[in-house]
Design a protein around this motif. Structure first.
Motif, PDB file in Angstrom:
ATOM      1  N   GLU A 104       0.832  -1.013  -0.086  1.00  0.00           N
ATOM      2  CA  GLU A 104       0.000   0.094   0.128  1.00  0.00           C
ATOM      3  C   GLU A 104       0.807   1.320   0.084  1.00  0.00           C
ATOM      4  O   GLU A 104       1.915   1.112   0.596  1.00  0.00           O
ATOM      5  N   PRO A 105       0.242   2.544  -0.323  1.00  0.00           N
ATOM      6  CA  PRO A 105       1.065   3.571  -0.666  1.00  0.00           C
ATOM      7  C   PRO A 105       1.331   4.347   0.893  1.00  0.00           C
ATOM      8  O   PRO A 105       0.521   5.245   1.342  1.00  0.00           O
ATOM      9  N   LEU A 106       2.296   3.679   1.338  1.00  0.00           N
ATOM     10  CA  LEU A 106       2.804   4.478   3.047  1.00  0.00           C
ATOM     11  C   LEU A 106       3.762   5.097   2.973  1.00  0.00           C
ATOM     12  O   LEU A 106       4.624   4.779   4.044  1.00  0.00           O
ATOM     13  N   TYR A 107       4.584   5.484   1.941  1.00  0.00           N
ATOM     14  CA  TYR A 107       5.747   6.132   1.590  1.00  0.00           C
ATOM     15  C   TYR A 107       6.612   5.185   1.566  1.00  0.00           C
ATOM     16  O   TYR A 107       6.869   4.016   2.305  1.00  0.00           O
ATOM     17  N   VAL A 108       7.641   5.279   0.503  1.00  0.00           N
ATOM     18  CA  VAL A 108       8.586   4.464   0.137  1.00  0.00           C
ATOM     19  C   VAL A 108       9.598   4.257   1.247  1.00  0.00           C
ATOM     20  O   VAL A 108      10.326   3.195   1.069  1.00  0.00           O
ATOM     21  N   ASP A 109       9.764   5.076   2.210  1.00  0.00           N
ATOM     22  CA  ASP A 109      10.849   4.843   3.283  1.00  0.00           C
ATOM     23  C   ASP A 109      10.033   4.614   4.657  1.00  0.00           C
ATOM     24  O   ASP A 109      10.986   4.861   5.600  1.00  0.00           O
ATOM     25  N   ARG A 110       8.955   4.254   4.612  1.00  0.00           N
ATOM     26  CA  ARG A 110       8.344   3.732   5.955  1.00  0.00           C
ATOM     27  C   ARG A 110       7.674   2.545   5.594  1.00  0.00           C
ATOM     28  O   ARG A 110       7.127   1.855   4.807  1.00  0.00           O
ATOM     29  N   ILE A 111       7.625   1.838   7.107  1.00  0.00           N
ATOM     30  CA  ILE A 111       7.310   0.519   7.154  1.00  0.00           C
ATOM     31  C   ILE A 111       5.938   0.745   8.142  1.00  0.00           C
ATOM     32  O   ILE A 111       5.899   1.196   9.164  1.00  0.00           O
ATOM     33  N   CYS A 112       4.712   0.248   7.429  1.00  0.00           N
ATOM     34  CA  CYS A 112       3.547   0.310   8.107  1.00  0.00           C
ATOM     35  C   CYS A 112       2.944  -0.845   9.151  1.00  0.00           C
ATOM     36  O   CYS A 112       2.988  -2.134   8.454  1.00  0.00           O
ATOM     37  N   ASP A 164      -0.844  10.736   1.209  1.00  0.00           N
ATOM     38  CA  ASP A 164      -1.812  11.643   0.935  1.00  0.00           C
ATOM     39  C   ASP A 164      -2.260  11.971  -0.572  1.00  0.00           C
ATOM     40  O   ASP A 164      -3.553  12.607  -0.797  1.00  0.00           O
ATOM     41  N   LEU A 165      -1.747  11.297  -1.479  1.00  0.00           N
ATOM     42  CA  LEU A 165      -2.263  11.186  -2.800  1.00  0.00           C
ATOM     43  C   LEU A 165      -3.306  10.244  -3.130  1.00  0.00           C
ATOM     44  O   LEU A 165      -3.859  10.538  -4.227  1.00  0.00           O
ATOM     45  N   PRO A 183      -7.507  13.767  -6.748  1.00  0.00           N
ATOM     46  CA  PRO A 183      -7.571  14.153  -8.214  1.00  0.00           C
ATOM     47  C   PRO A 183      -5.967  14.186  -8.855  1.00  0.00           C
ATOM     48  O   PRO A 183      -5.331  14.571  -8.023  1.00  0.00           O
ATOM     49  N   ASP A 184      -5.710  13.880  -9.942  1.00  0.00           N
ATOM     50  CA  ASP A 184      -4.365  13.840 -10.443  1.00  0.00           C
ATOM     51  C   ASP A 184      -3.424  12.986  -9.680  1.00  0.00           C
ATOM     52  O   ASP A 184      -2.202  13.458  -9.318  1.00  0.00           O
ATOM     53  N   GLU A 185      -4.072  11.934  -9.092  1.00  0.00           N
ATOM     54  CA  GLU A 185      -3.250  11.005  -8.398  1.00  0.00           C
ATOM     55  C   GLU A 185      -2.220  10.631  -9.073  1.00  0.00           C
ATOM     56  O   GLU A 185      -2.113  10.286 -10.263  1.00  0.00           O
ATOM     57  N   TRP A 186      -0.829  10.335  -8.364  1.00  0.00           N
ATOM     58  CA  TRP A 186       0.524   9.898  -9.169  1.00  0.00           C
ATOM     59  C   TRP A 186       1.207   9.114  -8.213  1.00  0.00           C
ATOM     60  O   TRP A 186       1.129   9.058  -6.887  1.00  0.00           O
ATOM     61  N   CYS A 187       2.184   8.305  -8.730  1.00  0.00           N
ATOM     62  CA  CYS A 187       3.128   7.495  -7.842  1.00  0.00           C
ATOM     63  C   CYS A 187       4.570   7.976  -8.795  1.00  0.00           C
ATOM     64  O   CYS A 187       4.534   7.972 -10.005  1.00  0.00           O
ATOM     65  N   GLY A 188       5.598   8.081  -8.227  1.00  0.00           N
ATOM     66  CA  GLY A 188       6.654   8.656  -8.565  1.00  0.00           C
ATOM     67  C   GLY A 188       7.540   7.184  -9.329  1.00  0.00           C
ATOM     68  O   GLY A 188       7.600   6.204  -8.717  1.00  0.00           O
ATOM     69  N   VAL A 189       8.197   7.439 -10.341  1.00  0.00           N
ATOM     70  CA  VAL A 189       8.719   6.192 -11.022  1.00  0.00           C
ATOM     71  C   VAL A 189       9.865   5.904 -10.067  1.00  0.00           C
ATOM     72  O   VAL A 189      10.003   4.607  -9.926  1.00  0.00           O
ATOM     73  N   ASP A 190      10.656   6.837  -9.525  1.00  0.00           N
ATOM     74  CA  ASP A 190      11.912   6.433  -8.859  1.00  0.00           C
ATOM     75  C   ASP A 190      11.266   5.353  -7.460  1.00  0.00           C
ATOM     76  O   ASP A 190      11.752   4.470  -6.977  1.00  0.00           O
ATOM     77  N   ASP A 191      10.117   6.145  -6.903  1.00  0.00           N
ATOM     78  CA  ASP A 191       9.491   5.391  -5.871  1.00  0.00           C
ATOM     79  C   ASP A 191       8.967   3.798  -6.104  1.00  0.00           C
ATOM     80  O   ASP A 191       9.329   3.012  -5.368  1.00  0.00           O
TER      81      ASP A 191
END
Ligand SMILES: [Zn+2]
Length: 423
Positions: free
Chosen positions: A188-196, A390-391, A395-403
């Motif tokens: 799930e999208p909980l930040y690439v540097d975080r463990i949920c 938060d995204l 609207p205009d939801e996105w995910c970074g390619v690097d992520d």
């Protein structure tokens, strides 16, 4: 080159495919509700898993009322056995998305890639995470590494509406279960540097006040149910809110405001339809629905009792105030144990890939973790994946390619580490 180096290089080499697969998934508008395009999306994931040497099985959520001819609920699991069946690491992602809503500046279902970002409904929540899961396992295979254990990737339905025909159904039918599954990671999208490590609890309830109808010109002959709901709302505001917002969980819930217990009024309905023709009547019925998010420290019983006590006090103080309370939904909080190997292993991967340690977070809402732990009995479950929380649903939801690429690497390293396959 070590096996780790080879796997990381294989992820980099597959970067274009990972992004393309994310876009392909976004182009299938699996909007929930009502649950559009599920069979097509399950097959898209299944075909990709099969091409990555997984044994693929489809599971229709037979017996669930929402599994209908018009909107079938189809889940997919790919299983790839390594040197031994255990440990088994299961990567789970939901492929349903919420409706796009207004305010988009680009097509929510085009899967546009621009300026290092993948745009579209579900890009961050969580089709990029699904792509990361598939390619984490695939990079290991392409690097010629055989796991000392097995890996599964599932694509499931209905997380956004509770996950009952998705992960809950798979857990109830033994497909995600402690008897066979050792570890579960949900990207799930909980930040690439975080463990949920889990989430708060949810208690949805409905309160009804009952009055007595009378002529509106002589309201003193009746009992107005809306007025009595007003009494209850005022007591909630004055008595309950300061108490619960004063409580804070020790779980690292993000954003910090959600570390406190919260209560939201979802809706209210009483008396006559205000848009219709009015007649002079005292309102004899009023209903309101509440969304109480409770902390693991509060527990459900105390949370519910506190509300019942407040209602009882209002009924004792105000003549003729009659109420009813009905439970609509209860989700218990979950928390990954501090000593779960998943936390350690993902943290090691983050240090290797991003050069920094991963902080722990907990989700303000809930996600399929609850079913994995409470039905499947698997305590070693975390959410870790690409994208900014938060995204999600915006609207205009996105995910970074690097992520996506970095998360794929971290998950790949975790698969190797958890199965003792690192060299
Ligand atoms: Zn999600």
């Amino acid at each position: 080159m070590t096996s780790t180096d080879r796997v990381l290089a294989a992820v980099d080499a597959a970067a274009g495919e990972i992004v393309d697969f994310t876009s392909e998934l976004i182009r299938l508008p699996t909007v929930n509700p009502p649950g559009d395009g599920y069979p097509e999306c399950a097959e898209l994931i299944g075909r990709r898993l099969a091409s990555c040497a997984f044994d693929v099985q489809y599971f229709a959520a037979e017996g669930r009322p929402e599994h209908t001819k018009q909107h079938p609920r189809i889940n997919v699991i790919g299983h790839r056995r390594g040197r031994s069946p255990r440990p088994l690491v299961h990567l789970n992602g939901h492929f349903d998305v919420v409706p796009p809503g207004d305010g988009w500046t680009l097509d929510p279902f085009a899967g546009t890639v621009r300026d290092g970002k993948i745009f579209g409904r579900g890009s961050c929540d969580m089709k990029a995470g699904l792509a990361a899961a598939v390619y984490a396992a695939e990079a290991i295979r392409r690097a010629g590494v055989e796991l000392n254990g097995s890996v599964e990737v599932s694509g499931t339905v209905d997380e956004e509406s509770g996950g009952f025909a998705g992960v809950a159904w798979l857990a109830q039918h033994g497909h995600i279960d402690k008897s066979r599954t050792d570890f579960v990671i949900i990207p799930e999208p909980l930040y690439v540097d975080r463990i949920c490590i889990g989430h708060r609890g949810v208690y949805w309830f409905e309160v009804t006040t009952h009055g007595r109808i009378a002529h509106g010109s002589m309201p003193f002959h009746g009992v107005n149910a809306i007025e009595h709901m007003g009494v209850i709302l005022e007591r909630i505001r004055r008595e309950l809110m300061p108490t619960i917002t004063g409580r804070e969980t020790a779980m690292p819930v993000v954003p910090p405001g959600a570390r406190h217990a919260t209560l939201n009024i979802n809706g209210i309905d009483g008396g006559q339809q205000v848009s219709g023709i009015q007649t002079p009547c005292v309102a004899d019925l009023c209903r309101a629905v509440f969304d109480r998010r409770f902390l693991i420290e509060e527990g459900f019983d105390r949370t519910r009792q506190e509300i019942v006590d407040l209602l009882d006090r209002a009924a004792a103080d105000v003549p003729d105030l009659r109420y009813e309370i009905r439970d609509l939904m209860v989700v218990h909080p979950v928390r990954t144990p501090d000593d779960s190997p998943l936390i350690d292993v993902l943290d090691r991967g983050l240090k290797r890939v991003l050069g920094r340690s991963g902080g722990l977070v907990a989700s303000p809402g809930t996600y399929d973790h609850k079913h994995v732990t409470r039905i499947g009995g698997i305590i070693n479950c975390v959410a870790y994946g690409p994208g900014i929380l938060d995204l999600a649903h915006q609207p205009d939801e996105w995910c970074g390619v690097d992520d996506v690429i970095n998360a794929t690497k971290v998950i790949a390293l975790a698969l190797m580490d958890l199965t003792g396959s690192t060299s």
